[in-house]
Write a protein that holds these residues in place. Structure first.
Motif, PDB file in Angstrom:
ATOM      1  N   ARG A   1      24.207  63.669  12.757  1.00 43.36           N
ATOM      2  CA  ARG A   1      23.433  64.800  12.264  1.00 43.36           C
ATOM      3  C   ARG A   1      22.268  65.176  13.187  1.00 43.36           C
ATOM      4  N   THR A   2      21.567  64.178  13.738  1.00 44.21           N
ATOM      5  CA  THR A   2      20.412  64.487  14.577  1.00 44.21           C
ATOM      6  C   THR A   2      20.877  64.869  15.982  1.00 44.21           C
ATOM      7  N   ASP A   3      19.943  65.492  16.744  1.00 49.56           N
ATOM      8  CA  ASP A   3      20.288  65.878  18.109  1.00 49.56           C
ATOM      9  C   ASP A   3      20.610  64.660  18.959  1.00 49.56           C
ATOM     10  N   ALA A   4      19.889  63.564  18.728  1.00 51.40           N
ATOM     11  CA  ALA A   4      20.154  62.338  19.495  1.00 51.40           C
ATOM     12  C   ALA A   4      21.545  61.794  19.166  1.00 51.40           C
ATOM     13  N   GLU A   5      21.897  61.809  17.888  1.00 48.09           N
ATOM     14  CA  GLU A   5      23.224  61.339  17.500  1.00 48.09           C
ATOM     15  C   GLU A   5      24.314  62.270  18.018  1.00 48.09           C
ATOM     16  N   ALA A   6      24.001  63.573  18.044  1.00 53.66           N
ATOM     17  CA  ALA A   6      24.986  64.538  18.527  1.00 53.66           C
ATOM     18  C   ALA A   6      25.346  64.290  19.983  1.00 53.66           C
ATOM     19  N   ALA A   7      24.423  63.687  20.736  1.00 52.09           N
ATOM     20  CA  ALA A   7      24.690  63.413  22.146  1.00 52.09           C
ATOM     21  C   ALA A   7      25.818  62.404  22.315  1.00 52.09           C
TER      22      ALA A   7
ATOM     23  N   ALA B   1      21.561  71.790  15.357  1.00 55.73           N
ATOM     24  CA  ALA B   1      22.270  71.555  14.095  1.00 55.73           C
ATOM     25  C   ALA B   1      22.703  72.878  13.467  1.00 55.73           C
ATOM     26  N   MET B   2      21.909  73.944  13.671  1.00 56.49           N
ATOM     27  CA  MET B   2      22.264  75.255  13.128  1.00 56.49           C
ATOM     28  C   MET B   2      23.564  75.767  13.745  1.00 56.49           C
ATOM     29  N   PHE B   3      23.795  75.447  14.997  1.00 57.50           N
ATOM     30  CA  PHE B   3      25.036  75.838  15.656  1.00 57.50           C
ATOM     31  C   PHE B   3      26.199  74.995  15.135  1.00 57.50           C
ATOM     32  N   ARG B   4      25.967  73.722  14.923  1.00 55.65           N
ATOM     33  CA  ARG B   4      27.066  72.815  14.547  1.00 55.65           C
ATOM     34  C   ARG B   4      27.533  73.030  13.115  1.00 55.65           C
ATOM     35  N   ARG B   5      26.635  73.419  12.209  1.00 56.19           N
ATOM     36  CA  ARG B   5      26.990  73.485  10.792  1.00 56.19           C
ATOM     37  C   ARG B   5      28.173  74.412  10.497  1.00 56.19           C
ATOM     38  N   PRO B   6      28.155  75.675  10.950  1.00 52.33           N
ATOM     39  CA  PRO B   6      29.309  76.533  10.651  1.00 52.33           C
ATOM     40  C   PRO B   6      30.597  76.042  11.295  1.00 52.33           C
ATOM     41  N   VAL B   7      30.498  75.374  12.432  1.00 56.33           N
ATOM     42  CA  VAL B   7      31.692  74.821  13.073  1.00 56.33           C
ATOM     43  C   VAL B   7      32.287  73.718  12.201  1.00 56.33           C
TER      44      VAL B   7
ATOM     45  N   ASP C   1      32.184  72.447  24.230  1.00 53.30           N
ATOM     46  CA  ASP C   1      32.096  71.278  25.098  1.00 53.30           C
ATOM     47  C   ASP C   1      30.831  70.494  24.726  1.00 53.30           C
ATOM     48  N   GLU C   2      30.569  69.439  25.474  1.00 49.14           N
ATOM     49  CA  GLU C   2      29.464  68.553  25.126  1.00 49.14           C
ATOM     50  C   GLU C   2      28.128  69.281  25.126  1.00 49.14           C
ATOM     51  N   ALA C   3      27.917  70.160  26.097  1.00 48.13           N
ATOM     52  CA  ALA C   3      26.624  70.847  26.207  1.00 48.13           C
ATOM     53  C   ALA C   3      26.381  71.778  25.024  1.00 48.13           C
ATOM     54  N   THR C   4      27.406  72.562  24.641  1.00 48.41           N
ATOM     55  CA  THR C   4      27.205  73.496  23.531  1.00 48.41           C
ATOM     56  C   THR C   4      27.067  72.750  22.211  1.00 48.41           C
ATOM     57  N   TRP C   5      27.760  71.635  22.050  1.00 47.13           N
ATOM     58  CA  TRP C   5      27.661  70.877  20.800  1.00 47.13           C
ATOM     59  C   TRP C   5      26.247  70.344  20.585  1.00 47.13           C
TER      60      TRP C   5
END
Length: 639
Positions: A528-534, A590-596, A582-586
């Motif tokens: 969920r967090t940006d660090a975890e998203a990495a 979190a606002m970008f990831r939610r609808p995906v 890709d990894e950079a866009t992901w």
């Protein structure tokens, strides 16, 4: 030498993917530059199967049998119908057509547009589309194609059938051999010119002198109301009953009246959250052929006894009610004589629960539910009461219900401003009367509503339903075996789609897609967090490597994008937000990831429905294993 090289390449792939040792035998050749895509061909009519190259003939294939290629040698190919079974013989390359993508074309319902012409060359097709006098030229070519007057100079090789063939009900193979992305000359928006070949699946021509198929029964219509039965809806349900009673009374005892029947489902919200709601959905009265519609009127009258408890929030689980109207109503009437025109009318003052709402029954979204309904030839219409109490939900609800209430090129969303009871009753009356006019038109009778009052969408919808009915009755098939070029968007009107590209997907491939989405969702929800998203893509790499060890999955573990995991999607004339992440866009936000993430969940719900619905799947050859059965999957249902 070629066969040995193929075996070595397959063995190397098995070691790369970590497959078990037995899995390296009898694997088809890979398409150059891919890790998971096998070479395939389509047989020409009567293509002989030989025991060996230049060997004895074993039998002849039907037209357009998809085959995997296991080896190539001096103008011959070793082939078999399944990727994980031994090859069954050899064919001359001159007797097959290379099939670079597992994509096929499906005609849309021709109501509201001109029939598609298939041209010998793309240049001849462009000549028509760019001609300044196309409005005169196109009808002349259609007339000649219908009545056998074509000349070589016309460049037309075939024409779309007059009636509609629903590819989900009657699979036909119209493989797309090539495509060219272009701009439509009338509005300069993206369009595809496609080279297609056509033959109906397992549909030999009728024997000489055989009688034409006889009509099964007269065209009839089924209408199922999906009624919001929460506290605020009592007056509207009563108005629905009054409008329906007037229409039924006016048709009572007539042949037209006997050809339109009704059912009703009530819905509320989660009874687990609020026990006083009593039920989430309930079949108030089933859809049946009746001579007396009294039970329907009584059931709707009973529904005015709305819930006494308040729902948790203003939105309701309306999608659960629509889903039940699609799945639980017996549209086939036991299979002997299915209902022809199929309509669901949703009546509500609330928006649908979001897929993330814990009170929702399902994670299926409105777009996915619409696609499933249209595949079954069911139209969903929405009467949305925009009352003052729900003012804050109106924009959200309208967006969701417009996605739900599409069919072909039409949108059947009817907002009732201010929640006016009079305007609502008038809309119900117009809508149901227009549906009864669909029966009258099929019977050659005059319509009750003038076309201007009913609207072009409803008039075209009636024609679409009749064309589908005629296609079933008369055994309409796709054109005979031909190859030609067609335009995706109608030549005369680019707002109308004439050809819909679809992916001919196997059950194993859809199962892989569903498994991948399920695992991606699990990983995405835990980062969920940006660090975890990495760390997301690192975990995805491990997931793909594990999936690749299963011989029934078709994934590429060497990828830096989500779309790259399913290579067969990356080669389609189709793009999606998910495929290109890709990894950079992901890692953006979190606002970008939610609808995906929500989109993945909604697609997954749809895939699960299809995987467990036996009516979706077709065997292309006798004895095909379950995992090799196929489905013509719409592109907009892809992840």
């Amino acid at each position: 030498m070629i066969a040995r090289t193929a075996r070595h390449a397959t063995l190397a792939l098995s070691l790369l993917l970590g497959l078990p040792a037995w899995a390296e035998t009898a694997r088809p050749l890979l398409i150059e530059g891919t890790q998971t895509l096998y070479q395939r061909v389509l047989t020409r009519p009567g293509a002989p199967l030989h025991a060996a190259a230049v060997g004895a003939v074993l039998r002849a294939y039907p037209a357009f049998q998809p085959l995997y290629v296991f080896a190539r040698q001096d103008g011959w190919a070793q082939v078999g119908p399944a990727a994980r079974s031994a090859p069954e013989g050899w064919v001359r390359l001159s007797d097959v057509v290379e099939w670079k993508q597992n994509i096929i074309a499906a005609f849309t319902n021709p109501a509201g547009r001109e029939p598609s012409l298939l041209f010998a060359t793309p240049e001849k097709l462009r000549f028509l589309m760019e001609h300044e006098a196309m409005a005169d030229l196109q009808p002349r070519l259609i007339e000649k194609a219908r009545h056998g007057g074509l000349t070589p100079e016309d460049g037309v090789v075939s024409i779309e059938p007059e009636n509609f063939v629903n590819i989900r009900d009657e699979l036909y193979l119209m493989p797309i051999l090539d495509f060219v992305p272009e701009l439509h000359p009338l509005n300069y928006e993206p369009n595809l010119l496609m080279q297609v070949a056509s033959v109906p699946l397992n549909a030999p021509p009728p024997a000489s002198g055989a009688a034409a198929p006889q009509p099964r029964a007269d065209f009839d219509v089924g209408v199922v109301f999906v009624l919001d039965t929460t506290k605020s809806m009592g007056p509207y349900i009563d108005r629905t009953r009054k409008a329906l009673a007037r229409i039924v009374e006016g048709m009572e005892g007539t042949e037209t009246g006997a050809k339109i029947n009704f059912g009703a489902i009530g819905f509320r919200d989660s009874p687990e959250a609020v026990p006083g709601l009593d039920y989430r959905t309930k079949v108030l009265v089933p859809l049946e052929r009746r001579t007396d519609q009294g039970p329907v009127l009584a059931a709707i009258a009973e529904a005015t006894n709305v819930a006494t408890a308040s729902s948790p929030g203003f939105n309701e689980d309306s999608l659960a009610g629509v889903e039940d109207a699609i799945d639980r109503i017996d549209w086939d009437q036991g299979g002997a004589d299915p209902v022809d025109g199929r309509y669901v009318i949703l009546v509500t003052d609330a928006g649908p629960n979001d897929v993330n709402d814990p009170n929702s029954r399902s994670t299926i979204g409105p777009a996915e539910l619409q696609r499933d309904a249209e595949g079954r030839n069911i139209v969903v219409m929405t009467l949305h009461l925009k009352t003052r109490a729900g003012q804050g939900t109106h924009d959200y609800a309208a967006t969701q219900y417009r996605k739900l209430s599409r069919f072909g090129d039409g949108t059947f969303y009817y907002p009732i401003e201010g929640g006016s009871e009079d305007a609502f009753e008038a809309t119900v009356t117009t809508l149901v009367t227009a549906l009864t006019d669909h029966v009258r038109a099929a019977r050659g009778e005059a319509a009750v509503l003038p076309e201007a009052e009913a609207g072009a969408d409803l008039v075209n919808l009636g024609r679409a339903m009749r064309l589908a009915w005629l296609g079933q009755q008369e055994g309409t098939r796709a054109p005979d075996v031909i190859e030609g070029w067609v335009t995706e968007k109608a030549a005369e009107n680019p707002q109308k789609r004439a050809i819909e590209p679809r992916l001919l997907i196997t059950k194993n491939e859809l199962s892989t897609m569903a498994q991948l989405l399920e695992n991606l969702l699990r990983i995405a929800e835990s980062t969920r967090t940006d660090a975890e998203a990495a760390t997301f893509f690192t975990q995805v790499q491990g997931l793909l490597a594990g999936m690749a060890q299963n011989p029934d999955t078709v994934v590429n573990p060497e990828t830096r994008t989500l779309g790259g995991a399913l290579e067969y999607l990356g080669r389609l004339p189709y793009r999606s937000q998910l495929l290109e992440i890709d990894e950079a866009t992901w890692r953006q936000s979190a606002m970008f990831r939610r609808p995906v993430i929500d989109g993945m969940a909604q697609k997954l719900a749809l895939y699960r429905k299809w995987l467990y619905d036996s009516s979706v799947w077709t065997a292309l050859y006798e004895g095909a294993p379950d995992g090799e059965t196929v489905f013509a999957m719409p592109f907009d249902a892809l992840p």
